[in-house]
Design an enzyme around this catalytic site. Structure first.
Site, PDB file in Angstrom:
ATOM      1  N   GLU A 140       0.842  -1.205   0.000  1.00  0.00           N
ATOM      2  CA  GLU A 140       0.000   0.000   0.000  1.00  0.00           C
ATOM      3  C   GLU A 140       0.876   1.253   0.000  1.00  0.00           C
ATOM      4  O   GLU A 140       2.017   1.208   0.465  1.00  0.00           O
ATOM      5  CB  GLU A 140      -0.968  -0.012   1.195  1.00  0.00           C
ATOM      6  CG  GLU A 140      -0.344  -0.285   2.532  1.00  0.00           C
ATOM      7  CD  GLU A 140      -1.390  -0.530   3.626  1.00  0.00           C
ATOM      8  OE1 GLU A 140      -1.418   0.248   4.574  1.00  0.00           O
ATOM      9  OE2 GLU A 140      -2.161  -1.502   3.524  1.00  0.00           O
ATOM     10  N   LYS A 142       2.805   4.549   0.902  1.00  0.00           N
ATOM     11  CA  LYS A 142       3.238   5.130   2.179  1.00  0.00           C
ATOM     12  C   LYS A 142       2.946   6.624   2.112  1.00  0.00           C
ATOM     13  O   LYS A 142       3.608   7.368   1.380  1.00  0.00           O
ATOM     14  CB  LYS A 142       4.726   4.867   2.395  1.00  0.00           C
ATOM     15  CG  LYS A 142       5.217   5.335   3.740  1.00  0.00           C
ATOM     16  CD  LYS A 142       6.602   4.797   4.006  1.00  0.00           C
ATOM     17  CE  LYS A 142       7.079   5.126   5.398  1.00  0.00           C
ATOM     18  NZ  LYS A 142       7.080   6.537   5.723  1.00  0.00           N
ATOM     19  N   ASP A 144       2.752  10.440   2.966  1.00  0.00           N
ATOM     20  CA  ASP A 144       3.696  11.333   3.638  1.00  0.00           C
ATOM     21  C   ASP A 144       2.935  12.342   4.503  1.00  0.00           C
ATOM     22  O   ASP A 144       2.782  13.500   4.144  1.00  0.00           O
ATOM     23  CB  ASP A 144       4.542  12.044   2.578  1.00  0.00           C
ATOM     24  CG  ASP A 144       5.814  12.591   3.178  1.00  0.00           C
ATOM     25  OD1 ASP A 144       6.059  12.346   4.369  1.00  0.00           O
ATOM     26  OD2 ASP A 144       6.556  13.268   2.453  1.00  0.00           O
ATOM     27  N   TYR A 251      -5.186   2.720   7.980  1.00  0.00           N
ATOM     28  CA  TYR A 251      -4.408   1.577   7.517  1.00  0.00           C
ATOM     29  C   TYR A 251      -3.978   0.578   8.589  1.00  0.00           C
ATOM     30  O   TYR A 251      -3.340  -0.414   8.283  1.00  0.00           O
ATOM     31  CB  TYR A 251      -3.191   2.012   6.718  1.00  0.00           C
ATOM     32  CG  TYR A 251      -2.267   2.990   7.430  1.00  0.00           C
ATOM     33  CD1 TYR A 251      -1.639   2.650   8.620  1.00  0.00           C
ATOM     34  CD2 TYR A 251      -2.013   4.250   6.900  1.00  0.00           C
ATOM     35  CE1 TYR A 251      -0.803   3.534   9.268  1.00  0.00           C
ATOM     36  CE2 TYR A 251      -1.167   5.139   7.540  1.00  0.00           C
ATOM     37  CZ  TYR A 251      -0.571   4.767   8.731  1.00  0.00           C
ATOM     38  OH  TYR A 251       0.248   5.644   9.365  1.00  0.00           O
ATOM     39  N   LYS A 339      11.151   2.510   0.259  1.00  0.00           N
ATOM     40  CA  LYS A 339      11.168   3.954   0.004  1.00  0.00           C
ATOM     41  C   LYS A 339      11.474   4.245  -1.473  1.00  0.00           C
ATOM     42  O   LYS A 339      12.202   3.497  -2.125  1.00  0.00           O
ATOM     43  CB  LYS A 339      12.236   4.622   0.877  1.00  0.00           C
ATOM     44  CG  LYS A 339      12.049   4.414   2.362  1.00  0.00           C
ATOM     45  CD  LYS A 339      10.789   5.042   2.906  1.00  0.00           C
ATOM     46  CE  LYS A 339      10.914   6.524   3.109  1.00  0.00           C
ATOM     47  NZ  LYS A 339      11.626   6.930   4.316  1.00  0.00           N
ATOM     48  N   CYS A 433      40.195  20.132  18.184  1.00  0.00           N
ATOM     49  CA  CYS A 433      38.762  20.397  18.332  1.00  0.00           C
ATOM     50  C   CYS A 433      38.517  21.885  18.082  1.00  0.00           C
ATOM     51  O   CYS A 433      39.146  22.727  18.745  1.00  0.00           O
ATOM     52  CB  CYS A 433      38.305  20.003  19.731  1.00  0.00           C
ATOM     53  SG  CYS A 433      36.615  20.501  20.059  1.00  0.00           S
ATOM     54  N   CYS A 436      37.116  23.411  21.745  1.00  0.00           N
ATOM     55  CA  CYS A 436      37.922  23.536  22.962  1.00  0.00           C
ATOM     56  C   CYS A 436      39.420  23.543  22.672  1.00  0.00           C
ATOM     57  O   CYS A 436      40.221  23.773  23.562  1.00  0.00           O
ATOM     58  CB  CYS A 436      37.576  22.429  23.950  1.00  0.00           C
ATOM     59  SG  CYS A 436      38.155  20.811  23.417  1.00  0.00           S
ATOM     60  N   CYS A 451      37.299  14.669  19.359  1.00  0.00           N
ATOM     61  CA  CYS A 451      37.892  15.536  20.371  1.00  0.00           C
ATOM     62  C   CYS A 451      38.148  14.666  21.598  1.00  0.00           C
ATOM     63  O   CYS A 451      37.303  13.857  21.989  1.00  0.00           O
ATOM     64  CB  CYS A 451      36.907  16.663  20.701  1.00  0.00           C
ATOM     65  SG  CYS A 451      37.221  17.462  22.270  1.00  0.00           S
ATOM     66  N   CYS A 457      34.953  19.439  27.207  1.00  0.00           N
ATOM     67  CA  CYS A 457      34.754  20.235  25.987  1.00  0.00           C
ATOM     68  C   CYS A 457      33.320  20.748  26.012  1.00  0.00           C
ATOM     69  O   CYS A 457      32.376  19.974  26.164  1.00  0.00           O
ATOM     70  CB  CYS A 457      35.015  19.374  24.756  1.00  0.00           C
ATOM     71  SG  CYS A 457      34.406  20.112  23.225  1.00  0.00           S
TER      72      CYS A 457
HETATM   73  S1  IVH Z   1       1.796   1.013   8.936  1.00  0.00           S
HETATM   74  C1  IVH Z   1       2.785  -1.124  12.602  1.00  0.00           C
HETATM   75  N1  IVH Z   1       1.015   1.938   6.636  1.00  0.00           N
HETATM   76  O1  IVH Z   1       4.963   5.639   8.007  1.00  0.00           O
HETATM   77  C2  IVH Z   1       2.505  -0.422  11.356  1.00  0.00           C
HETATM   78  N2  IVH Z   1       2.381   3.337   7.987  1.00  0.00           N
HETATM   79  O2  IVH Z   1       7.748   5.254   8.647  1.00  0.00           O
HETATM   80  C3  IVH Z   1       2.711   1.027  11.435  1.00  0.00           C
HETATM   81  N3  IVH Z   1       2.801   5.541   7.063  1.00  0.00           N
HETATM   82  O3  IVH Z   1       4.613   5.967  11.484  1.00  0.00           O
HETATM   83  C4  IVH Z   1       2.531   1.827  10.271  1.00  0.00           C
HETATM   84  N4  IVH Z   1       1.643   5.280   5.210  1.00  0.00           N
HETATM   85  O4  IVH Z   1       3.065   7.370   9.950  1.00  0.00           O
HETATM   86  C5  IVH Z   1       1.718   2.185   7.742  1.00  0.00           C
HETATM   87  N5  IVH Z   1       0.219   2.655   4.593  1.00  0.00           N
HETATM   88  C6  IVH Z   1       0.901   2.889   5.685  1.00  0.00           C
HETATM   89  C7  IVH Z   1       1.550   4.120   5.900  1.00  0.00           C
HETATM   90  C8  IVH Z   1       2.294   4.296   7.078  1.00  0.00           C
HETATM   91  C9  IVH Z   1       2.381   6.108   5.921  1.00  0.00           C
HETATM   92  C10 IVH Z   1       3.671   6.185   8.041  1.00  0.00           C
HETATM   93  C11 IVH Z   1       3.240   6.069   9.490  1.00  0.00           C
HETATM   94  C12 IVH Z   1       4.406   5.439  10.201  1.00  0.00           C
HETATM   95  C13 IVH Z   1       5.528   5.780   9.285  1.00  0.00           C
HETATM   96  C14 IVH Z   1       6.704   4.875   9.469  1.00  0.00           C
END
Ligand code: IVH
Length: 703
Positions: A140, A142, A144, A251, A339, A433, A436, A451, A457
């Site tokens: 699914e 991710k 932002d 989700y 990612k 450093c 210091c 350092c 320091c």
């Molecule tokens: S699942 C235990 N699903 O990504 C599962 N997270 O980098 C927890 N996020 O903190 C998250 N889209 O804020 C899940 N489809 C998705 C997501 C998602 C965005 C975010 C979420 C999480 C962060 C982790």
């Protein structure tokens, strides 16, 4: 809706009603609750915020008591801004804290196709799946944005909280009540208790429109839709949130009083039936190739979406598998974020500055000609260390390609040699450093120059103090990096214990800009709240090299209290035995053990720790229920188990409170011997240690 008198005078004049709730109808009760909420909020503000109470404590208490009586008689009418949730807390500071019923986890990241293949192989291995066994995963987008937990009781939204540190978030219920796309009342027949988690975000067009409006009104501009969503959610005035067009994709699940679906896929469908928006690009996949195809398809669609995404999340579909896989530190074993590649841009290095970190590491930072990458203005990039500068031959004045991925600090990918100015010179890394002046040494074979002055320091001391108050350490509200810098410069805080002596400096603090009576009281209160601290946070906060949160917890569980730790590792103790004891703990290696011992043997550190311990109360670490037969026991696995992988067996044992060790010694309580067990089983036999076969092991853990 009740007509709430808006003027101060009208609010101040409201008194507690006397009518018997048994003789009231819902409308009457709702009206009175609205008046009470407004009046109590008004008096809270005068009392806590303005230090100017308008009524006596007794009259205030009557309002609160009346509110409770009405709420108890009409539980369905408890308001999102119910005063009973916040009575007595200062109304003007931040948001209330919410303890998550189940922790809100984050995700491990993968970047390459190989990372994804490894992830799936790891999951299959952990679950001991055969080649023919099906393993479905959901891919699914991710999103932002920011994660949010929504709590429903009998289908009614009762609380909304941000993720915070994963265990404790901020209460944003009042603001979330203003977000149209979030159901306040669920459709269908949801479980009595249901926590739905998901991402709150802002569409790109709404972000652009918001920034235009902000610019027109000389307001703060947001760097990207994610920051705009965060800023819009954390508004003291919920009506501001209301105008910001926030959206939500559901989700995952938090606490849930009854099972609603056997798989994540079915769970998503159920969420839709309850009235949630669920992302339509998700797909159910059986093979790694299908995951990668979905990743590509979602990546291709990325630019056409109305919202930002930064990758694809893969989740094991079956909930029973998810439970077995469990989590490591703060991320589930059953999910991975794949990612998208980082975005790149070209700019010029104007200068190279050296920062000195908590452990003395000298980190070069490139000061760049500001440039926008992926919607964010970047003016600094990390250069990591001396070797990195040499390897890439990075010089001041160079034109470079930089990249940023998500929240990661921008990096320099390469130098564009053609653009190098003719008079450019190789960068000379400092041998002292810069803060210091002490020698900065780079041991043979290491990449980092450090350092050598320790906390003498100023820079190291400051970073160490900042670490001490950071979120995963003492996490003192109102005492962040900025305040630490200020108090340290004034000489008020030079060691951590000084923080707990700040109450003697209230008059001096009052002379600083930005501190009034209320803010000083709030600061003192938050320091007092942290005077009681768990041993694992205490150990983590000390900033011992290599000791992160996970190791701090392991040490806390092992030693149980600070006295035991300080006795085991002491100038007078047998430190070879102490080192052996540390290495015996699973996951503590010889180098880490040596850093821990060096830290606790240094007289200055011991004094600092003892001084701090005299100011605070340290509580023992939470342990898994000790009614389990494995609680506190040391267990060793050997040979091959048929029903579960070694990793799963280890995770099970630990979740039941056992310590898992790699070698058999007199401290071992059980040896679990699978097929083809060898020398460990023999040694256990010689030492008279209980040896369990696989069936007895499964019986012991109730499988
Ligand atoms: S699942 C235990 N699903 O990504 C599962 N997270 O980098 C927890 N996020 O903190 C998250 N889209 O804020 C899940 N489809 C998705 C997501 C998602 C965005 C975010 C979420 C999480 C962060 C982790």
């Amino acid at each position: 809706m009740a007509k709430v008198p808006a003027s101060d005078e009208a609010l101040a004049s409201i008194t507690a009603g006397t009518k018997d709730p048994a003789h009231m109808d819902m409308l009457e009760a709702a009206d009175e609750l609205a008046l009470l909420a407004a009046a109590i909020a008004h008096h809270d503000k005068r009392y806590h915020g303005a230090d100017d109470p308008a009524i006596s404590d007794a009259v205030y208490d009557q309002l609160v008591a009346r509110n409770r009586v009405l709420e108890a008689s009409f539980p369905g009418l408890v308001r999102a801004d119910s005063p009973s949730e916040r009575v007595g807390s200062p109304a003007t500071v931040g948001f209330g804290k919410v303890q998550h019923a189940r922790p809100m986890l984050s995700l491990n990241n993968g970047f390459s196709d190989e990372d994804i293949t490894d992830f799936v192989a790891r999951v299959r291995r952990f679950l001991s799946l055969d080649n023919g066994d099906e393993l479905a995963l959901i891919a699914e987008p991710k999103i932002d944005g920011l994660s949010l937990s929504l709590r429903y009781e009998s289908g009614c939204l009762t609380q909304a909280a941000t993720r915070g540190d994963g265990s404790e978030g901020e209460d944003v219920t009042a603001n979330i009540m203003q977000v149209d796309g979030i159901p306040k009342q669920l459709a269908g027949t949801p479980p009595v208790i249901l926590e739905v988690r998901g991402e709150i975000y802002m569409d790109r067009v709404d972000f652009l429109a918001l920034n235009e409006a902000q610019e027109a009104s000389d307001g703060k501009l947001f760097a990207n839709p994610r920051n705009a969503a965060a800023g819009s959610l954390r508004q003291k005035d919920a009506s501001v949130t209301s105008g910001r067009n926030l959206r939500f994709f559901a989700y995952s699940m938090g606490e849930c009083s009854s099972e609603i679906a056997p798989t994540h896929w079915d769970f998503l469908a159920t969420l839709t039936s309850f009235g949630f928006a669920v992302n339509g690009l998700s797909a159910r996949c059986l093979l790694v190739a299908e995951l990668l195809e979905t990743y590509k398809a979602i990546g291709d669609a990325r630019a056409t979406l109305s919202y930002d995404i930064d990758g694809v999340v893969y989740k094991v579909d079956r909930h029973d598998y998810q439970t077995r896989l469990g989590q490591v530190a703060r991320a589930p074993r059953w999910a991975l974020a794949h990612k998208f590649p980082a975005e790149q841009a070209q700019t010029i290095i104007r200068a190279i500055d050296i920062q000195v970190g908590r452990t003395g590491a000298l980190t070069p930072v490139a000061r760049l000609e500001p440039i926008t990458v992926g919607g964010v203005v970047v003016s600094n990039a990390t250069l990591h260390n001396e070797d990195e500068i040499n390897r890439k031959d990075i010089r001041i004045g160079d034109t470079v390609v930089i990249q940023r991925a998500g929240d990661v600090i921008p990096q320099i990918v390469r130098v564009i040699a053609d653009h190098r100015p003719p008079d450019s010179a190789e960068y000379q890394f400092p041998l002292f450093c810069p803060v210091c002046g002490a020698d900065a040494i780079k041991p043979e074979g290491e990449a980092v120059r450090r350092c050598t002055n320790g906390v003498s320091c100023e820079a190291q001391r400051l970073e160490w103090l900042k670490h001490f108050v950071s979120r995963d350490a003492f996490d003192i509200e109102g005492l962040g990096a900025r305040q630490i810098e200020q108090f340290s410069e004034l000489g008020w805080v030079t060691v951590p214990a000084d923080i707990f002596r700040l109450h003697d400096r209230q008059e001096e603090i009052a002379t600083l800009d930005g501190y009034g009576e209320t803010s000083i009281r709030n600061l003192m209160n938050s320091i007092e709240t942290r005077r009681t601290i768990g041993l694992e946070r205490f150990i983590y906060a000390l900033g011992i090299r290599q000791v992160g949160q996970a190791t701090a917890r392991i040490l806390a569980l092992h030693y149980d209290n600070l006295e035991r730790l300080l006795t085991a590792i002491a100038p007078a103790a047998n430190n070879e035995a102490a080192a052996a004891e540390l290495v015996e703990i699973d996951q503590v290696g010889a180098l880490m053990a040596s850093d821990i011992i060096t830290f606790f043997l240094a007289p200055a550190n011991r004094d600092m720790v003892i001084d701090l311990a005299s100011e605070v109360t340290i509580t023992p670490p939470d342990r898994p229920a000790d009614d389990s037969p494995l609680s506190g026991k040391t267990i060793v696995f050997t040979g091959t188990l048929a029903a579960m992988s070694r990793a799963e067996a280890k995770a099970r044992a630990e979740s039941l409170g056992a310590k898992v060790s790699g070698s058999v010694s007199t401290k071992t309580n059980f040896l679990v011997a699978g097929a083809d067990a060898g020398s460990k089983a023999r040694k256990a036999g010689e030492l008279g240690i209980t040896v369990l076969n696989e069936d007895s092991w499964l019986a012991l853990i109730n499988v």
